[in-house]
Design a protein around this motif. Structure first.
Motif, PDB file in Angstrom:
ATOM      1  N   LEU A  77       0.803  -1.220   0.000  1.00 15.47           N
ATOM      2  CA  LEU A  77       0.000   0.000   0.000  1.00 15.47           C
ATOM      3  C   LEU A  77       0.836   1.270   0.000  1.00 15.47           C
ATOM      4  N   ASP A  78       2.117   1.175   0.298  1.00 11.89           N
ATOM      5  CA  ASP A  78       2.965   2.370   0.395  1.00 11.89           C
ATOM      6  C   ASP A  78       2.856   3.293  -0.823  1.00 11.89           C
ATOM      7  N   PRO A  79       2.841   2.768  -2.068  1.00 17.29           N
ATOM      8  CA  PRO A  79       2.752   3.674  -3.224  1.00 17.29           C
ATOM      9  C   PRO A  79       1.438   4.441  -3.321  1.00 17.29           C
ATOM     10  N   LEU A  80       0.440   4.040  -2.540  1.00 17.93           N
ATOM     11  CA  LEU A  80      -0.860   4.708  -2.576  1.00 17.93           C
ATOM     12  C   LEU A  80      -0.827   6.054  -1.880  1.00 17.93           C
ATOM     13  N   TRP A  81       0.087   6.202  -0.937  1.00 13.24           N
ATOM     14  CA  TRP A  81       0.036   7.372  -0.063  1.00 13.24           C
ATOM     15  C   TRP A  81       0.853   8.539  -0.608  1.00 13.24           C
ATOM     16  N   LYS A  82       0.480   8.948  -1.804  1.00 11.61           N
ATOM     17  CA  LYS A  82       1.069  10.132  -2.428  1.00 11.61           C
ATOM     18  C   LYS A  82       0.078  10.670  -3.456  1.00 11.61           C
ATOM     19  N   PRO A  83       0.154  11.972  -3.762  1.00 15.27           N
ATOM     20  CA  PRO A  83      -0.763  12.532  -4.753  1.00 15.27           C
ATOM     21  C   PRO A  83      -0.574  11.860  -6.115  1.00 15.27           C
ATOM     22  N   GLY A  84      -1.678  11.696  -6.829  1.00 11.73           N
ATOM     23  CA  GLY A  84      -1.603  11.157  -8.172  1.00 11.73           C
ATOM     24  C   GLY A  84      -1.401   9.659  -8.266  1.00 11.73           C
ATOM     25  N   ALA A  85      -1.500   8.945  -7.163  1.00 10.72           N
ATOM     26  CA  ALA A  85      -1.296   7.492  -7.188  1.00 10.72           C
ATOM     27  C   ALA A  85      -2.358   6.818  -8.049  1.00 10.72           C
ATOM     28  N   ASP A  86      -1.953   5.735  -8.709  1.00 13.48           N
ATOM     29  CA  ASP A  86      -2.874   4.921  -9.508  1.00 13.48           C
ATOM     30  C   ASP A  86      -3.527   3.917  -8.567  1.00 13.48           C
ATOM     31  N   VAL A  87      -4.702   4.274  -8.056  1.00 18.22           N
ATOM     32  CA  VAL A  87      -5.341   3.474  -7.011  1.00 18.22           C
ATOM     33  C   VAL A  87      -5.605   2.035  -7.456  1.00 18.22           C
ATOM     34  N   PRO A  88      -6.244   1.801  -8.602  1.00 19.34           N
ATOM     35  CA  PRO A  88      -6.491   0.410  -9.014  1.00 19.34           C
ATOM     36  C   PRO A  88      -5.208  -0.402  -9.163  1.00 19.34           C
ATOM     37  N   ALA A  89      -4.156   0.222  -9.717  1.00 22.41           N
ATOM     38  CA  ALA A  89      -2.892  -0.494  -9.905  1.00 22.41           C
ATOM     39  C   ALA A  89      -2.260  -0.869  -8.575  1.00 22.41           C
ATOM     40  N   VAL A  90      -2.284   0.071  -7.626  1.00 23.09           N
ATOM     41  CA  VAL A  90      -1.702  -0.221  -6.310  1.00 23.09           C
ATOM     42  C   VAL A  90      -2.469  -1.350  -5.631  1.00 23.09           C
ATOM     43  N   LEU A  91      -3.778  -1.301  -5.682  1.00 25.42           N
ATOM     44  CA  LEU A  91      -4.580  -2.332  -5.023  1.00 25.42           C
ATOM     45  C   LEU A  91      -4.405  -3.690  -5.700  1.00 25.42           C
ATOM     46  N   GLY A  92      -4.228  -3.676  -7.007  1.00 24.82           N
ATOM     47  CA  GLY A  92      -3.906  -4.924  -7.697  1.00 24.82           C
ATOM     48  C   GLY A  92      -2.579  -5.479  -7.225  1.00 24.82           C
ATOM     49  N   GLY A  93      -1.647  -4.576  -6.946  1.00 21.82           N
ATOM     50  CA  GLY A  93      -0.343  -5.001  -6.427  1.00 21.82           C
ATOM     51  C   GLY A  93      -0.436  -5.607  -5.037  1.00 21.82           C
ATOM     52  N   VAL A  94      -1.407  -5.116  -4.250  1.00 15.63           N
ATOM     53  CA  VAL A  94      -1.615  -5.708  -2.918  1.00 15.63           C
ATOM     54  C   VAL A  94      -2.006  -7.177  -3.077  1.00 15.63           C
ATOM     55  N   CYS A  95      -2.929  -7.451  -3.976  1.00 11.72           N
ATOM     56  CA  CYS A  95      -3.362  -8.841  -4.180  1.00 11.72           C
ATOM     57  C   CYS A  95      -2.218  -9.700  -4.712  1.00 11.72           C
ATOM     58  N   THR A  96      -1.406  -9.158  -5.602  1.00  8.35           N
ATOM     59  CA  THR A  96      -0.249  -9.905  -6.093  1.00  8.35           C
ATOM     60  C   THR A  96       0.673 -10.294  -4.948  1.00  8.35           C
ATOM     61  N   ALA A  97       0.812  -9.366  -3.982  1.00  8.43           N
ATOM     62  CA  ALA A  97       1.708  -9.610  -2.844  1.00  8.43           C
ATOM     63  C   ALA A  97       1.153 -10.620  -1.849  1.00  8.43           C
ATOM     64  N   ILE A  98      -0.174 -10.607  -1.648  1.00  6.31           N
ATOM     65  CA  ILE A  98      -0.702 -11.461  -0.577  1.00  6.31           C
ATOM     66  C   ILE A  98      -1.367 -12.741  -1.061  1.00  6.31           C
ATOM     67  N   ASP A  99      -1.621 -12.866  -2.362  1.00  2.53           N
ATOM     68  CA  ASP A  99      -2.258 -14.094  -2.860  1.00  2.53           C
ATOM     69  C   ASP A  99      -1.512 -15.366  -2.419  1.00  2.53           C
ATOM     70  N   PRO A 100      -0.161 -15.392  -2.512  1.00  6.21           N
ATOM     71  CA  PRO A 100       0.541 -16.597  -2.060  1.00  6.21           C
ATOM     72  C   PRO A 100       0.380 -16.871  -0.570  1.00  6.21           C
ATOM     73  N   LEU A 101       0.232 -15.789   0.232  1.00  8.39           N
ATOM     74  CA  LEU A 101       0.062 -15.960   1.670  1.00  8.39           C
ATOM     75  C   LEU A 101      -1.337 -16.458   2.003  1.00  8.39           C
ATOM     76  N   LEU A 102      -2.332 -15.965   1.272  1.00  6.92           N
ATOM     77  CA  LEU A 102      -3.702 -16.426   1.504  1.00  6.92           C
ATOM     78  C   LEU A 102      -3.881 -17.886   1.107  1.00  6.92           C
ATOM     79  N   ALA A 103      -3.035 -18.340   0.179  1.00  4.08           N
ATOM     80  CA  ALA A 103      -3.154 -19.717  -0.305  1.00  4.08           C
ATOM     81  C   ALA A 103      -2.493 -20.737   0.621  1.00  4.08           C
ATOM     82  N   LYS A 104      -1.751 -20.248   1.627  1.00  2.98           N
ATOM     83  CA  LYS A 104      -1.040 -21.171   2.525  1.00  2.98           C
ATOM     84  C   LYS A 104      -2.031 -21.970   3.362  1.00  2.98           C
TER      85      LYS A 104
END
Length: 430
Positions: free
Chosen positions: A403-430
């Motif tokens: 989520l760190d890239p979200l906390w600045k002006p002009g952030a691409d909200v959908p892209a950042v949130l998609g990146g969150v899922c990319t990061a945690i999908d392997p952890l949720l699958a454990k």
């Protein structure tokens, strides 16, 4: 600094996992110290003077009828590092006898086998009233039909309002907006932005978020029907339309409208530095000096309608504590009906008999009955608990970093949130 934080969070995950080994090996619950002079230690995350005073009064009363218990201490650990410190103590062979457990750590503690089942002790205590513990409150703390943590605090989030600052900007108060059926997130952030523009003070603070404690944002996004992950914990929810809409709203309210303070800005509502704050009723004691006019109201209505979010704290007995049996007995005393009523002034109880405006008003003199009814009683009956999951420490750090890239002006909200899922999908699958 981030690398150091990551190592600390990883330590938590490793320590909790190590509990499985600790409880699987050895001879069972904590040693035989119950037969001699006993000292008990309970870890908490509150050093609040009024809280500690009440804890000590309950402990002193218990010791009068249990002379073999010579001391009961309450070890306050800073909230920000609480779970890290607790699990490090456990993994290091220095577990407390009893411990508060945050709701986001509950799945790990309950599933690890680190905690002593409480059912037999509580049901066997005369006058305990085990059956009046609300099932919705105990659900998170159970496994295989056994209760491993007593939810001593089931506290819905509300919004404290500095009514003096609202008057300065000449707008309707949240109470007036509620009466007009206009207390929405759109209007709440408009009011917050006006306070910031007129006074220079923060508009609305999500307490304990500070661009780190992301799970506190569930007090906002739940109004859009968003969730961090699915109910079964297997599917990421950050890239879903509801979350994208909620976080887009939050981002605009922060960086364009200035309704929320941005990164690096600290503002303490209870010191008069903000117009509103999202937090729980236990903070009301910080307003007893009457330095400014204030109110407590429900969370604003979101696109999905009215909603409530609950934070919980559980109290458990560590199997590997030195005096597990005595600790369980003290827990049964600490949480009996009489002491639950005393604790209710700070921590909304799970006991249905105490969840009345009359009872809560006696122990919460700063709050009006209608505030208790709307925020606490209704909130407990309809609210959802903040996000929790097994492997929470590693998962939480992954979400925070993504989520760190979200906390600045002009952030691409959908892209950042998609990146969150990319990061945690392997952890949720454990």
């Amino acid at each position: 600094m981030r690398a150091r934080t990551t190592r600390a969070r990883t330590t938590v995950a490793v320590a909790v996992a190590a509990l499985l080994g600790l409880t699987a090996c050895g001879s069972g619950e904590g040693g035989g110290a119950d037969d001699g002079p006993i000292t008990l230690r309970m870890t908490t995350w509150s050093a609040n003077e009024a809280h500690v005073k009440l804890f000590n009064e309950i402990a002193d009363e218990y010791k009068k009828t249990h002379p073999n218990v010579t001391a009961i201490t309450f070890d306050a650990i800073p909230f920000e590092s609480y779970t890290t410190t607790l699990t490090t103590q456990i993994a290091g062979g220095n577990p407390p006898d009893l411990a508060w457990v945050l709701e986001n750590a509950a799945p790990d503690f309950v599933s690890s086998g680190a905690l002593l089942p409480l059912d037999d002790t509580l049901k066997g205590t005369d006058g305990y009233g085990f059956d009046e513990l609300a099932p919705a409150a105990t659900k998170l703390w159970q496994a295989d039909g056994k209760l491993y943590g007593y939810p001593f605090s089931t506290s819905p989030f509300g919004i404290f309002v500095n009514t003096d600052l609202v008057k300065v900007v000449g707008q309707k108060t949240p109470a007036e907006l509620i009466a007009a059926n206009e207390w929405t997130w759109e209007n709440a952030t408009k009011l917050a932005a006006a306070i910031n523009a007129k006074t220079g003070k923060a508009g609305l603070v999500v307490r304990d978020f500070d661009y780190k404690g992301w799970d506190n944002l569930s007090t906002v996004w739940t109004g859009w029907g968003a969730e961090a992950w699915s109910a079964d914990g297997k599917t990421c929810g950050f890239d879903k339309p509801e979350m994208v809409e909620a976080m887009t709203f939050l981002h605009k309210a922060t960086f364009t409208d200035k309704a929320f303070p941005g990164p690096g800005t600290t503002a303490d509502f209870f010191a008069g530095e903000a117009g509103m704050t999202i937090t729980q009723i236990s903070r009301a004691s910080l307003l007893k000096d009457g330095a400014f006019g204030w109110d407590l109201v429900t969370l604003p209505t979101g696109p999905k309608g009215r909603y409530a979010v609950i934070g919980q704290g559980g109290l458990g007995v560590l199997k590997k504590g030195r005096n597990a049996e005595a600790a369980a007995d003290f827990l049964s005393f600490f949480t009996n009906p009489a002491n639950s009523a005393k604790l209710a002034q700070f921590f909304p109880p799970p006991r249905t008999s105490l969840l009345t405006t009359e009872t809560l008003a006696k122990t919460n003199p700063l709050l009006k009955p209608e505030q208790l009814e709307a925020v606490v009683i209704d909130g407990i009956s309809s609210g959802v608990v903040k996000p929790s999951h097994t492997g929470q420490a590693e998962l939480s750090q992954a979400v925070r970093s993504a989520l760190d890239p979200l906390w600045k002006p002009g952030a691409d909200v959908p892209a950042v949130l998609g990146g969150v899922c990319t990061a945690i999908d392997p952890l949720l699958a454990k």
